[in-house]
Structures are given as structure tokens and as C-alpha cells.
Design an enzyme around this catalytic site. Structure first.
Site, PDB file in Angstrom:
ATOM      1  N   ASP A 292       0.849  -1.187   0.000  1.00 20.54           N
ATOM      2  CA  ASP A 292       0.000   0.000   0.000  1.00 20.54           C
ATOM      3  C   ASP A 292       0.889   1.243   0.000  1.00 20.54           C
ATOM      4  OD1 ASP A 292      -3.021   0.842   0.567  1.00 20.54           O
ATOM      5  OD2 ASP A 292      -1.709   2.177   1.701  1.00 20.54           O
TER       6      ASP A 292
ATOM      7  N   ASN B 281      -2.866  12.980  -3.544  1.00 21.75           N
ATOM      8  CA  ASN B 281      -3.991  13.323  -4.422  1.00 21.75           C
ATOM      9  C   ASN B 281      -4.574  14.680  -4.068  1.00 21.75           C
ATOM     10  OD1 ASN B 281      -4.327  11.446  -6.428  1.00 21.75           O
ATOM     11  ND2 ASN B 281      -5.703  10.145  -5.291  1.00 21.75           N
TER      12      ASN B 281
ATOM     13  N   ASP C 140      -1.943   9.672 -10.359  1.00 22.54           N
ATOM     14  CA  ASP C 140      -1.845   8.637 -11.399  1.00 22.54           C
ATOM     15  C   ASP C 140      -0.389   8.359 -11.761  1.00 22.54           C
ATOM     16  OD1 ASP C 140      -4.548   8.405 -11.441  1.00 22.54           O
ATOM     17  OD2 ASP C 140      -4.868   9.510 -13.301  1.00 22.54           O
TER      18      ASP C 140
ATOM     19  N   GLU D 227      -4.925   2.540  -4.116  1.00 18.09           N
ATOM     20  CA  GLU D 227      -3.460   2.586  -4.030  1.00 18.09           C
ATOM     21  C   GLU D 227      -2.901   1.300  -3.454  1.00 18.09           C
ATOM     22  OE1 GLU D 227      -4.950   4.619  -0.212  1.00 18.09           O
ATOM     23  OE2 GLU D 227      -5.575   4.417  -2.295  1.00 18.09           O
TER      24      GLU D 227
END
Length: 458
Positions: free
Chosen positions: A335, A343, A352, A379
């Protein structure tokens, strides 16, 4: 014929997958429409003109209005919201209930956060083409900047249009696949008809040959009887000549029929040969296209690693193999630490890029043909490594962690440090996919709580 059956089954499977995708995105569209209804209800009571617009939007939403009508209503709603905000954003609410106004900001903020999270999760899961992906990124940016119910409603409406367009695309692809399958079936029916006609013609030829042979034998028997009963040479010569002429005519007729049949067979065989060659070329193209689509359907469109469906199928297969005492294997859950902050701070386009570059590190770790790298959530990623135990898996996971930490990202001129946390478990013999995943997830959770950028085994 077995290959033909396999083609049909592959297309049936493809149609079934597209139907399942269509159902899934129709469900997503219904969720978005429910969100539109709730946002309309939440925005009521601010201004009479705004109430009229929201009521009309809610009514159109309930009757499943098409994208064009919803877009017009969204433009109209935006104009009214701008006008109302310019005059008195919360005037009516403040006048009606002062105490409620004091409580509203916290409740409104919580509601807005929940709506943002739901919409963001839904948009990120859309498997779209590059053009639609750009629209999605724009919607995510608008959603992050939205600070009012009306702004959220506009994003929801456009997201519903995006999902509806995807559903229409899936439906078109299903119709195209059905048309291709129908064309293949028609070609196969032509081949079956040709084979049936050939069988019938062979039977006719056999019957004709039998009739010809019987006629020849009858002529010989008749001639033998006439020769035995003849008493004069002139009469015998006449009888023999007559019989030979009949035999000659029958042989000529038979040869003419055979020649006609051979010409017909030759023409039909050439025609069918050309059809078969065309069918083979089309079948090869369809095979290649179907294989490409099936391969693409099992990949995450953003990162290029396997998707959750492929991961679940592979885990089930690995668990089944362990029941027969196969070599060891491990599952790694990885993770990206504090991905939401990236973000929120730098935008979804930056997020991205992080996902794509981190996924490259994971693919490098799963370089053997028996290994698998997959994206199983926003993620969250997973690795399935075959033939190794926990000690070696810990070394591999720490190498991957170091590789990710060594990545260099600069967003808006600011260096950004990327790290990952990892949980590892060994796939055991009396095991289930759920139990193995829970163990790895528990180890990942402990790594997060222990400070992140860490690898732990369960």
C-alpha cells in the site's frame, strides 16, 4: 468442428462478460442518480427559484432522463446557483432557523466529505479509454474544488453521463460481437449445407452407377438369349448391332452425367475452398482480437498490471495447488503510504503518475512467468510469488520498498517522497483465499501502525 465449437464458446463468454459489465455500470448509474436525488433534496430551501430548478432536476432524474436533457438542466441549474450566490447564499435558511444555521456547517461538511469520497471512489474505478479518462480526471478535479451542493450535483450529473456513455459502448460492443458470431454461424451453416449436398450427390452418383451396371448386365443377358435363339447369321448380326448401339448410348449418357457432375463438383469445391480460406482468415483475426480483449480485460488500465479479477482467480488457483502439496508460495499486500495526501495536495494526475511508477517497481519484482503483480484497490497492490517462502519474500519486499523510496517525484517544483508498506503471508495447505488475504492485510495494517515504510510478515 471442435475448433468451431471453441470459437462459439469464446464469443459466448465474451458476450457474457460484456453483459456483466453492462449490468455493473447500470448499477453504478443508478447509484449516481440516487446521489443526484439526495443532493437535490439537500439543496432545497435556500431560494424559491433554486428550489424550482432542483425539483425539475429531481423529476428528470426519477424518470431516467437522457444525457442531453440532464446536461441542459445542469447548465440551467448552474446559472441559477450563480445568481442566488451573488445575492444571498444562505439568507432563507438563516432567517428560518438561526440555531440550525450554527449546526449546519459541521453537518454539511460531513455530508460533503461523504459525497466526495463516494464519487471519487466511483470515478476512479471506471475502466475508460484515454479520451474518457481525461474527462474523469477533470471531474475529479472539479469534485475536489466543489464546495456546494449545486457544484457536487453538476459533477454527479456529468459522471452519470459518463457512465451512461460507457454502458452504451458496452451494449454496442455486445451487439457487434453478436453480429460477428451470427456471421460465423452463417458461414458454418453454409459449410454444413455444402457437406450435405456433397453427401446427397455422392449417393445419387452411387445409385446412378448401380443402375448403369444393372442395365449393362441386363443388356448382356438379353443379348445372350437372343444369340442362343437366332438361327440365321443375318438375324444374329442385326440383333448384336442393335444391342451394341443401346449399350453405347447408355455408356455415353452415363459418361455425360458423370462429366456434368464432375464439373459441378469442381465449381462447388473451388467456391467452398475460397469460403473456407476466407473463414480461416477471419477466424484468425477474431482469435487475435478476442485474445487481446480478454488480456486487456484482466489488466488495470492505468498501471498495466493485473486487475482484481485476475488476482482473485490466481489466488484461488494457487490455494488449490497447495492442497496437492505443491511448492511454497507467498502473498504480498503493498500500500502506498499517505496516497490521499498526494492526491489532495497535487491533484489526481500526479496521483496517477505515482501509481504508474510504483507499479513498474512491482512488475519488476514479479518478473518470472509464475509470479503476478496486481492492483486490487485504489493505491493497494498485491504480489503473488511462487516457489519461495517468507525469508526470501521479506528480502524481495524490502528491495521493492527501497526501489519505491528511491523514486524521484517533483510536483509543482516540490520534491515528494514516496514510500510503501507491505504485509506478507505464506499460502498454506489447509487454507482459503479469504484467510490468506486477511493474514496479509493484518500484517500490512501492523506495518502502517508501526510507522509506515515497513515490511512485516504474518
Amino acid at each position: 468442428m471442435p475448433e468451431t465449437t471453441d470459437w462459439k464458446q469464446k464469443y459466448r463468454d465474451s458476450l457474457a462478460e460484456m453483459q456483466a459489465d453492462e449490468v455493473r455500470w447500470r448499477q453504478a448509474e443508478q447509484i449516481l442518480r440516487r446521489l443526484i436525488g439526495r443532493l437535490c433534496a439537500a439543496g432545497m430551501g435556500v431560494d424559491p427559484q433554486l428550489d424550482d430548478e432542483l425539483s425539475a432536476l429531481a423529476a428528470a432524474n426519477r424518470r431516467n432522463a437522457d444525457a442531453e436533457e440532464m446536461a441542459r438542466m445542469a447548465d440551467s441549474l448552474t446559472s441559477v446557483v450563480v445568481a442566488v450566490d451573488a445575492v444571498a447564499p444562505v439568507h432563507h435558511r438563516a432567517a428560518a432557523a438561526p440555531d440550525a444555521v450554527r449546526e449546519a456547517p459541521a453537518a454539511s461538511a460531513q455530508s460533503m466529505t461523504a459525497v466526495h469520497a463516494a464519487l471519487s471512489s466511483l470515478l476512479e474505478q471506471l475502466p475508460l479509454d484515454p479520451a474518457s479518462s481525461a474527462v474523469r480526471i477533470g471531474l475529479l478535479a472539479e469534485l475536489t474544488a466543489a464546495r456546494s451542493d449545486a457544484a457536487c450535483a453538476a459533477v454527479v450529473s456529468r459522471a452519470a453521463d459518463l457512465i451512461g456513455a460507457y454502458g452504451d459502448s458496452v451494449a454496442r460492443e455486445r451487439l457487434q460481437a453478436a453480429a460477428v458470431l451470427g456471421e460465423v454461424t452463417r458461414r458454418l451453416e453454409e459449410m454444413a449445407g455444402y457437406l450435405a449436398e456433397s453427401s446427397h450427390a455422392s449417393r445419387q452418383r452411387y445409385d446412378d452407377a448401380q443402375s448403369h451396371n444393372e442395365s449393362m448386365m441386363w443388356q448382356v443377358r438379353e443379348l445372350s438369349g437372343e444369340i442362343g435363339s437366332a438361327t440365321e447369321l443375318a438375324t444374329l448380326q442385326c440383333l448384336v448391332k442393335t444391342r451394341l448401339e443401346r449399350v453405347t448410348r447408355e455408356v455415353c449418357d452415363f459418361r455425360a452425367r458423370e462429366q456434368g457432375r464432375m464439373l459441378e463438383y469442381s465449381g462447388r469445391a473451388e467456391q467452398m475452398g475460397a469460403r473456407i480460406a476466407l473463414l480461416e482468415r477471419e477466424a484468425q483475426e477474431l482469435h487475435a482480437k478476442l485474445d487481446s480483449e480478454k488480456h486487456g480485460a484482466r489488466l488495470d488500465p492505468l498501471t498495466g498490471v493485473a486487475n482484481r479479477k485476475s488476482f482473485d482467480e490466481r489466488v484461488a488457483m494457487e490455494i488449490a495447488r497447495r492442497q496437492h502439496g505443491d511448492a511454497p508460495g507467498v502473498m504480498l499486500l503493498l500500500d502506498i503510504d499517505d496516497f490521499k495526501i498526494i492526491n489532495d495536495t497535487y491533484g489526481h494526475r500526479a496521483g496517477d503518475r505515482v501509481l504508474q511508477n510504483v507499479a513498474t517497481c512491482f512488475k519488476a519484482a514479479a518478473r518470472r512467468g509464475c509470479d503476478l503483480a496486481a492492483r486490487i484497490g485504489g493505491e493497494e497492490f498485491a504480489l503473488l510469488l511462487d516457489g519461495i517462502g517468507i525469508p526470501e519474500a521479506l528480502n524481495i519486499a524490502n528491495d521493492v520498498r527501497a526501489a519505491v523510496q528511491a523514486l524521484r517525484f517533483h510536483f509543482r517544483g516540490t520534491p515528494v517522497r514516496i514510500t510503501i508498506s507491505c504485509g506478507i503471508t505464506e499460502l498454506q495447505s489447509p487454507d482459503s483465499a479469504e484467510a490468506a488475504f486477511d493474514r496479509a492485510d493484518s500484517a500490512l495494517y501492523r506495518a502502517k501502525r508501526a510507522g509506515k515504510n515497513l515490511v512485516l510478515a504474518a
